[in-house]
Design an enzyme around this catalytic site. Structure first.
Site, mmCIF file in Angstrom:
data_model
loop_
_atom_site.group_PDB
_atom_site.id
_atom_site.type_symbol
_atom_site.label_atom_id
_atom_site.label_comp_id
_atom_site.label_asym_id
_atom_site.label_seq_id
_atom_site.Cartn_x
_atom_site.Cartn_y
_atom_site.Cartn_z
ATOM 1 N N GLU A 199 43.334 29.731 41.472
ATOM 2 C CA GLU A 199 42.422 29.998 42.593
ATOM 3 C C GLU A 199 42.197 28.705 43.426
ATOM 4 O OE1 GLU A 199 38.719 31.501 41.035
ATOM 5 O OE2 GLU A 199 37.714 31.542 42.961
ATOM 6 N N ASN B 236 36.437 34.276 43.127
ATOM 7 C CA ASN B 236 35.516 34.389 43.986
ATOM 8 C C ASN B 236 35.564 33.872 45.348
ATOM 9 O OD1 ASN B 236 33.564 35.266 41.772
ATOM 10 N ND2 ASN B 236 32.870 33.318 41.421
ATOM 11 N N ASN C 176 37.465 41.000 44.406
ATOM 12 C CA ASN C 176 37.352 40.365 43.057
ATOM 13 C C ASN C 176 36.017 40.597 42.634
ATOM 14 O OD1 ASN C 176 37.895 38.242 40.965
ATOM 15 N ND2 ASN C 176 36.171 37.167 42.236
ATOM 16 N N GLU C 177 35.618 41.072 41.540
ATOM 17 C CA GLU C 177 34.164 41.169 40.865
ATOM 18 C C GLU C 177 33.171 41.469 41.662
ATOM 19 O OE1 GLU C 177 33.415 37.277 38.721
ATOM 20 O OE2 GLU C 177 34.881 37.942 37.305
ATOM 21 N N TYR D 1 35.357 35.915 29.360
ATOM 22 C CA TYR D 1 35.317 34.541 28.951
ATOM 23 C C TYR D 1 34.480 34.573 27.754
ATOM 24 C CZ TYR D 1 37.087 33.582 33.692
ATOM 25 O OH TYR D 1 37.900 33.626 34.985
ATOM 26 N N GLU E 244 41.471 38.113 34.170
ATOM 27 C CA GLU E 244 40.917 36.950 33.971
ATOM 28 C C GLU E 244 40.431 36.763 32.657
ATOM 29 O OE1 GLU E 244 37.732 35.290 36.499
ATOM 30 O OE2 GLU E 244 38.732 36.289 38.427
ATOM 31 N N GLN F 54 42.161 29.489 34.210
ATOM 32 C CA GLN F 54 42.920 29.531 35.213
ATOM 33 C C GLN F 54 44.266 28.668 34.697
ATOM 34 O OE1 GLN F 54 41.298 28.644 39.197
ATOM 35 N NE2 GLN F 54 39.737 30.169 38.688
HETATM 36 O O1 AHR Z 1 37.782 31.843 36.887
HETATM 37 C C1 AHR Z 1 36.642 31.482 37.632
HETATM 38 C C2 AHR Z 1 35.862 32.470 38.104
HETATM 39 O O2 AHR Z 1 35.204 33.353 37.227
HETATM 40 C C3 AHR Z 1 36.549 33.298 39.204
HETATM 41 O O3 AHR Z 1 36.483 32.758 40.443
HETATM 42 C C4 AHR Z 1 35.739 34.509 39.122
HETATM 43 O O4 AHR Z 1 36.265 35.758 39.467
HETATM 44 C C5 AHR Z 1 34.963 34.736 37.798
HETATM 45 O O5 AHR Z 1 33.733 34.850 37.810
#
Ligand code: AHR
Length: 501
Positions: free
Chosen positions: A27, A72, A172-173, A244, A292, A351
């Site tokens: 990203e 994002n 995205n999201e 995450y 992700e 990432q």
């Molecule tokens: O990976 C970091 C961020 O986490 C990304 O930009 C977003 O999609 C997620 O919230």
């Protein structure tokens, strides 16, 4: 010593291995691109400005498909800013990460970086500030044959062959209030369906990923997937999952069982997708793109001052330094993705460089492997053929978050062509080594060709700028294979892998 038994039935196949499960994510965020993969002044930089020491590490890591350019970031991105002569590219404010984007890397450069690293490019379109027209323009620019305006513009910019990008993310999201242009599920479902339908009119063989929830803790989790899929089901192929994990309040036991949450996440999304499938009487099954996933010390990030009033180029953001325990959890998450590979057919470790990443760099200086690099690279290298679901008989331990958690987790791959197989194992116990007896007779294996473990007396040991090789793999001592039985002893808080032939 605590013991466990694993039996492997060669016919208990989850799915053939799809190497897209070893994808990652680049990203335009912090120092992932600038001062990460790209640093023109670095001694190893090539003519494009890409660091070749990083390229070598990416190859060793064994990533496959790379999602790009966000995240994002994509929700405010104009792809046109990143093509054509570099000297005329605009500098813009990136509102998502409060930084300055120079656009010195865009589709053209990143396309070349993918070729350099042998990666498949997975592209996201902006559905935050933009819509169908811009998505179609990008598709034409990237994949069009000579003879139309945007394809010809690409050719004039020096790229003759189409990029032939197969996988596309529809934004995205979009469920997240932090997302630029975030929407309700009904609004997003409609725009995603219309964008997907238009993109497939241009190329019916595209593989399209609609946004699922940005996390299972979102209040709309489940319902978001249902509504979005009811709107878009016929036009899309995957629904995304983002997750995450981090240790909270010193509760290492719960943290080591994070995979149980990932399993719940997968099961919920599969159930919801299949519910919509049956309601719509569809013949198609939606796959999960876990595009992700990682360890991220998000609580600390939100409390930090790394995002301040200044607008800077490539600020240091999200540069988590990972421990052995983090690597064990990451290895276990990868085991979980493989155990569910019949439905999770694509995934992106988020990432790749510097930003919550397995690879770190210093400007003008070294690049090194974080602890999390090791389970990912070994799994990518050894996993071949088909994924098998082993039967695991083991005791459990109590966790505050998940209740009883099995002490050991495992997945197996077997390749009929080469006659090789691989066993991946995690010991979640903080105090005990566990002796595991594995019935591998069905695999036809007669020898151990590799046996490694990631473990340290200090589960919080890390690789840092000052100590870049403090943590690494070591031989898994004492592994024995005799008469179709493999016996291994897993140290506490460890991830291990064995290759068999
Ligand atoms: O990976 C970091 C961020 O986490 C990304 O930009 C977003 O999609 C997620 O919230």
């Amino acid at each position: 010593m605590t013991t466990a038994r694993i039996s492997i039935d060669r016919t208990n196949v989850v799915a053939p291995l799809n190497r897209r499960i070893f994808g990652s994510f680049v990203e335009h965020l912090g120092r992932c691109v600038y001062d990460g993969i790209y640093e023109p002044g670095h001694p190893t930089a090539n003519e494009d400005g890409f660091r070749l020491d990083v390229v070598e590490l990416v190859k060793e890591l064994g990533t496959t498909t790379i999602r790009y350019p966000g995240g994002n970031f994509v929700s405010g991105y104009k792809w046109e800013d990143g093509v054509g002569p570099r000297q005329s590219r605009p500098v813009r404010r990136d509102l998502a990460w409060h930084s300055l984007e120079t656009n010195q890397v865009g589709l053209e450069e990143f396309g070349r970086w993918c070729e350099l690293t042998g990666s498949e490019l997975m592209m996201a379109v902006n559905l935050g500030t933009r819509g169908i027209a811009e998505a179609l323009d990008l598709l034409e620019y990237a994949n069009g044959e000579a003879g139309t305006a945007l394809a010809d513009q690409r050719i004039a910019n020096g790229r003759t062959e189409p990029y032939d990008i197969r996988m596309w993310c529809l934004g995205n999201e979009m469920d997240g209030p932090w997302q630029i242009g975030h929407m309700t599920s009904a609004d997003y479902g409609k725009i995603a369906a219309r964008t997907a339908s238009a993109m497939k009119t241009a190329d019916k063989n595209l593989e399209l990923v609609v946004c699922g929830s940005s996390g299972s803790a979102m209040p709309t989790f489940g319902e978001w997937e249902r509504v979005v899929l009811e709107e878009s089901y016929d036009h899309v192929d995957y629904i995304s999952c983002h997750a995450y994990y981090q240790e909270r309040k010193g509760d290492l036991g719960s943290y080591l069982a994070s995979s149980m949450e990932m399993k719940y996440f997968i099961d919920t999304v599969v159930a919801t997708a299949d519910h919509v499938k049956h309601r719509l009487r569809s013949q198609k099954t939606i796959q999960l793109s876990f595009d992700e996933w990682n360890i991220w010390y998000l609580d600390e990030h939100q409390a930090s001052e790394e995002v301040n009033d200044e607008w800077r180029i490539a600020p240091r953001q999200l540069e988590d330094v990972y421990s052995v325990a983090d690597a064990v959890v990451l290895g276990n998450l990868l085991i979980t993705l493989l155990q569910n590979h019949d439905r999770v057919t694509s995934a992106s470790l988020a990432q790749l460089v510097n930003v919550i990443a397995p690879i770190m760099t210093e400007p003008g200086g070294a690049s090194w492997r974080q602890t999390t690099f090791f389970p990912f690279s070994v799994t990518s290298r050894l996993a071949r053929g088909e994924v098998l679901r082993p039967r695991i008989d083991v005791g459990s331990y109590d966790t505050a978050v998940y209740g009883a958690a099995p002490l050991v987790d495992s997945v197996v791959t077997a390749d009929a062509e080469t006659g090789t197989s691989a066993v991946f194992l995690v010991n979640r116990s903080q105090t005990e080594s566990i002796e595991v007896t594995i019935d591998v007779a069905g695999l036809g294996a007669t020898s151990i060709t590799e046996a490694v473990t990631l473990h340290d007396a200090d589960p919080y040991a890390k690789n840092t700028f000052a100590e870049q090789t403090r943590v690494g793999l070591s031989p898994l001592a004492g592994a024995i294979l005799a008469d179709g039985t493999l016996t291994v002893t897993l140290p506490p808080v460890s991830w291990s892998a064995l290759a068999l032939a």
